[in-house]
Design a protein around this motif. Structure first.
Motif, short mmCIF file in Angstrom:
data_model
loop_
_atom_site.label_atom_id
_atom_site.label_comp_id
_atom_site.label_asym_id
_atom_site.label_seq_id
_atom_site.Cartn_x
_atom_site.Cartn_y
_atom_site.Cartn_z
N UNK A 1 110.17 20.07 -3.69
CA UNK A 1 110.17 18.74 -3.08
C UNK A 1 111.58 18.15 -3.04
N UNK A 2 112.00 17.68 -1.86
CA UNK A 2 113.29 17.00 -1.70
C UNK A 2 113.09 15.50 -1.89
N UNK A 3 113.85 14.91 -2.83
CA UNK A 3 113.75 13.47 -3.09
C UNK A 3 114.65 12.67 -2.18
N UNK A 4 115.81 13.21 -1.84
CA UNK A 4 116.76 12.51 -0.96
C UNK A 4 117.62 13.56 -0.27
N UNK A 5 118.11 13.23 0.95
CA UNK A 5 118.95 14.15 1.69
C UNK A 5 118.13 15.13 2.51
N UNK A 6 118.75 16.24 2.86
CA UNK A 6 118.10 17.23 3.73
C UNK A 6 118.46 18.64 3.30
N UNK A 7 117.66 19.57 3.73
CA UNK A 7 117.83 20.98 3.37
C UNK A 7 119.02 21.59 4.11
N UNK B 1 120.56 16.85 -13.06
CA UNK B 1 121.99 16.78 -12.74
C UNK B 1 122.37 15.37 -12.29
N UNK B 2 121.50 14.73 -11.51
CA UNK B 2 121.77 13.37 -11.05
C UNK B 2 121.86 12.41 -12.24
N UNK B 3 120.98 12.58 -13.21
CA UNK B 3 121.02 11.71 -14.39
C UNK B 3 122.31 11.91 -15.17
N UNK B 4 122.75 13.17 -15.29
CA UNK B 4 124.01 13.43 -15.98
C UNK B 4 125.18 12.75 -15.26
N UNK B 5 125.12 12.68 -13.95
CA UNK B 5 126.18 12.07 -13.15
C UNK B 5 126.04 10.55 -13.04
N UNK B 6 124.94 10.04 -13.61
CA UNK B 6 124.68 8.59 -13.61
C UNK B 6 124.56 8.03 -12.20
N UNK B 7 124.00 8.84 -11.29
CA UNK B 7 123.71 8.39 -9.94
C UNK B 7 122.20 8.33 -9.78
N UNK B 8 121.77 7.69 -8.69
CA UNK B 8 120.38 7.86 -8.29
C UNK B 8 120.38 8.85 -7.12
N UNK B 9 119.21 9.40 -6.74
CA UNK B 9 119.20 10.43 -5.70
C UNK B 9 119.88 10.02 -4.39
N UNK B 10 119.67 8.78 -3.95
CA UNK B 10 120.27 8.34 -2.68
C UNK B 10 121.79 8.25 -2.79
#
Length: 397
Positions: A134-140, A168-177
């Motif tokens: 499942x893709x949460x944000x962005x595109x394939x 990985x997103x949590x480690x980078x302190x970003x949200x998916x968008x």
């Protein structure tokens, strides 16, 4: 002769009774503990099989690629996709069930530079669709991305396209968008195209670690073919013919992805079989001991049973009287075995990052089962003693 021997030696009779009770308690402690262990292991195995892994492992055929077959991958993919029973085809460096490649991510965030270790897997186009991730944000990844990647490599301005997971997103302190379009470095510089939902990249013993998926037409060791599940043997035969037409000197060897997943838990499977076998043996031995002790106790109380029957006691009352002592014996075994079983099961489950929660009914079921086994085992001797002619019982005494 056995009865006469017991009558003539009261000390032996009494000590034998105490020793017998102790041994029966010990045997049932082992039996209940093994029953609990078997149930907990089976529940965890069912949890492992039913767990939502974040990808679909069913009906995915895995074909190894090597130096002989890898150059033919594109032609194989195009030919095999024409088969009506093939839904998707992709390739990758590792199995999604166990990703081994480890790298480091470097990225600049609002709080400064982030540098941490991550799992990584090079993949071909359609990897996410093939695995149903499942893709949460962005595109394939797209064909344009692959063409740009090849052109950049030829111009020595190599730049990758990355997909990262939630960890990985949590480690980078970003949200998916926020992550989409950001530049990160993982051995090479690249742009984040998408963020996918966490999926298990190792066994359930492990937490889901950060993961980076990058587009590549190299390092493809495994071909993944998603089948529709209809008439799989005939589909495999057709795919084998396509393989043989295009790949010389390399046999058509395949397996299924769910088989790779099951291999991660061979130890648990062997443990379940081993403990189940010993649980059965322990219960049989405990029942034999209980049967012998009930016969022993019936002989000891022959006169008492005769007197009670003369005074009007019914068969059911005498049977209950004789059985209750053994119920207490097994009850003591439950009080000892259940805390030990709970502690051992808890320690075993802590070896899994994802595991079941132990339920009270599991321990109650094991205890009730042990009690029922005990009652059924001693009922034969109890009923036999209760139905004996009281005149004969008193005359023998």
């Amino acid at each position: 002769k056995l009865i006469q021997g017991l009558r003539k030696n009261a000390d032996l009779k009494l000590s034998g009774g105490r020793l017998g009770r102790t041994l029966i308690i010990f045997q049932f402690v082992i039996s209940i503990f093994l029953m609990l262990s078997t149930m907990i292991i089976q529940q965890q195995r069912a949890f492992i099989q039913d767990k939502n892994l974040g990808y679909n492992k069913e009906n995915i055929l895995v074909l190894p690629l090597d130096r002989q077959s890898r150059p033919h991958y594109t032609l194989l993919k195009e030919a095999m996709k024409q088969d009506p029973s093939v839904n998707q085809i992709s390739a990758g460096y590792d199995l999604p069930t166990f990703i081994r490649w480890t790298n480091g991510i470097i990225a600049t965030t609002e709080s400064g530079e982030k540098n941490f270790s991550t799992k990584a897997i090079p993949v071909d186009l359609d990897f996410l669709r093939t695995m149903n991730i499942n893709i949460l944000a962005g595109s394939d990844f797209t064909e344009a991305d692959l063409a740009e990647l090849k052109a950049a490599r030829e111009n020595e301005s190599f730049k990758g396209f990355f997909i990262i997971n939630e960890s990985a997103v949590r480690e980078l302190e970003w949200n998916p968008e926020e992550a989409i379009g950001k530049t990160i470095t993982c051995g090479m510089e690249g742009t984040v195209k998408a963020v996918v939902q966490n999926f298990h990249i190792a066994s359930l013993h492990n937490e889901i670690s950060p993961l980076l998926i990058f587009l590549s037409d190299e390092f493809l060791n495994l071909m993944f073919i998603k089948l529709d599940g209809q008439n799989i043997p005939a589909t495999i035969t057709r795919l084998e013919n396509i393989w043989k037409q295009r790949v010389n000197g390399r046999p058509f060897e395949y397996h299924f992805l769910d088989e790779d997943y099951d291999k991660l838990y061979q130890l648990e499977l062997k443990s379940a079989r081993f403990i189940s076998t010993f649980a059965g043996l322990a219960i049989i031995l405990a029942c034999l001991g209980l049967f012998g002790l009930s016969a022993f106790m019936a002989v000891r109380r022959t006169k008492e049973i005769g007197i009670r029957k003369v005074l009007g006691a019914s068969v059911s009352e005498i049977t209950l009287l004789l059985s209750m002592e053994f119920v207490f014996i097994v009850g003591w075994a439950c009080l000892i075995a259940i805390p030990i079983g709970w502690f051992a099961a808890r320690q075993w489950l802590l070896g899994f990052a994802f595991h079941i929660e132990m339920q009270v009914w599991t321990f109650a079921f094991a205890g009730i089962t042990a009690l029922l086994i005990a009652v059924v085992t001693v009922s034969f001797q109890s009923v036999k003693a209760a139905m004996a002619n009281p005149v004969e019982s008193l005359r023998n005494e």
